[in-house]
Write an enzyme that holds these catalytic residues in place. Structure first.
Site, PDB file in Angstrom:
ATOM      1  N   SER A   8       0.550  -0.810  -0.025  1.00  0.00           N
ATOM      2  CA  SER A   8       0.085   0.165   0.033  1.00  0.00           C
ATOM      3  C   SER A   8       0.823   1.168  -0.195  1.00  0.00           C
ATOM      4  O   SER A   8       1.926   1.104   0.476  1.00  0.00           O
ATOM      5  CB  SER A   8      -1.110   0.543   1.186  1.00  0.00           C
ATOM      6  OG  SER A   8      -1.324   1.362   1.939  1.00  0.00           O
ATOM      7  N   TYR A  61      -1.634  -0.402  10.742  1.00  0.00           N
ATOM      8  CA  TYR A  61      -2.191  -1.206   9.453  1.00  0.00           C
ATOM      9  C   TYR A  61      -1.013  -0.428   8.305  1.00  0.00           C
ATOM     10  O   TYR A  61      -0.307  -0.761   7.536  1.00  0.00           O
ATOM     11  CB  TYR A  61      -3.092   0.151   8.585  1.00  0.00           C
ATOM     12  CG  TYR A  61      -3.818  -0.297   7.695  1.00  0.00           C
ATOM     13  CD1 TYR A  61      -4.234  -1.871   7.306  1.00  0.00           C
ATOM     14  CD2 TYR A  61      -3.427   0.289   6.577  1.00  0.00           C
ATOM     15  CE1 TYR A  61      -4.511  -2.168   5.622  1.00  0.00           C
ATOM     16  CE2 TYR A  61      -3.562  -0.023   5.145  1.00  0.00           C
ATOM     17  CZ  TYR A  61      -3.759  -0.729   5.002  1.00  0.00           C
ATOM     18  OH  TYR A  61      -4.570  -1.271   3.478  1.00  0.00           O
TER      19      TYR A  61
END
Length: 226
Positions: free
Chosen positions: A39, A62
């Site tokens: 990501s 995350y």
């Protein structure tokens, strides 16, 4: 609360342990080509536009889990000679997204219900957006290539959140005024990626403009939320 912060252990189990389990299975089965989804969040609070040669500096669960995913993929590639590419996608949107709490689906849902959309800090935060069909096109091209390493996939520019909101209001022909809330989650202010590498190595650029992608997305949610 930010994604992953409410369940750090679950986030690490899924994104880190899950990644090494899949990579090791691919190693033992001698899988020819592997694409790992990391990501752009792995860059952390790096100054945009993000480039693939910049360090990963995450500071939240995350973001850190995605950085670990990224490094694990490159470790297996470097150590075992596996053909592994790592995608660093920006914010994806489009038909099929079931996470209704994220900006695009939540804004569409609220407007359809006659509720004012919600923004934070005046909607000034900059984000990069990629329509799902363009992401799929990039993944197919990448799978068919022999490129190894990290690669950014995105629109290539930062777009203020308020612009997304106003575009959706226009598409839905609504005169609702956004509710402006304070950001209490310490979000990264500006995030967008330099995607010139993807154009060079796999001949990819997004085909959908922001408004085109949002119009297709609105039509899908109108049907799915009816």
């Amino acid at each position: 609360i930010s994604v992953g912060a409410s369940d750090p252990v679950g986030t690490f189990e899924s994104n880190i342990r899950g990644t090494w389990n899949v990579l090791d299975a691919c190693r033992t089965q001698k899988v020819k080509r592997v694409i790992v989804a990391a990501s752009d969040k792995a860059y952390g609070r790096t100054e945009p536009p993000y480039r693939e040669d910049q360090p990963l500096t995450p500071d939240r669960p995350y973001e850190t889990s995605k950085a670990c995913t990224d490094m694990l993929a490159r470790t297996y590639s470097g150590t075992y000679g596996m053909s592994v590419a790592v995608t660093r996608c920006v914010n994806l949107y489009g038909p099929g997204c079931a996470t209704l709490s994220t900006l695009v689906p939540n804004t569409i849902r609220r407007i359809l219900k006659g509720e004012r959309p919600i923004i934070r800090n005046g909607g000034k935060m900059m984000r990069d957006w990629l329509y799902i069909e363009d992401a799929v096109d990039a993944y197919i091209r990448l799978a068919q290539s022999d490129y190894v390493g990290p690669i950014n996939l995105g629109g290539g520019r930062g777009i203020p959140v308020i612009e997304i909101t106003k575009t959706l209001l226009k598409i839905l022909e609504s005169d609702l005024q956004p509710i402006d809330e304070m950001d209490t989650h310490g979000e990264i202010v500006n995030q967008w990626a330099d995607c010139s590498l993807a154009e060079r190595v796999i001949g990819w650029t997004p085909k959908h403009s922001l408004e085109e992608g949002l119009r297709k997305t609105v039509e899908w949610y109108k049907k799915s939320l009816a």
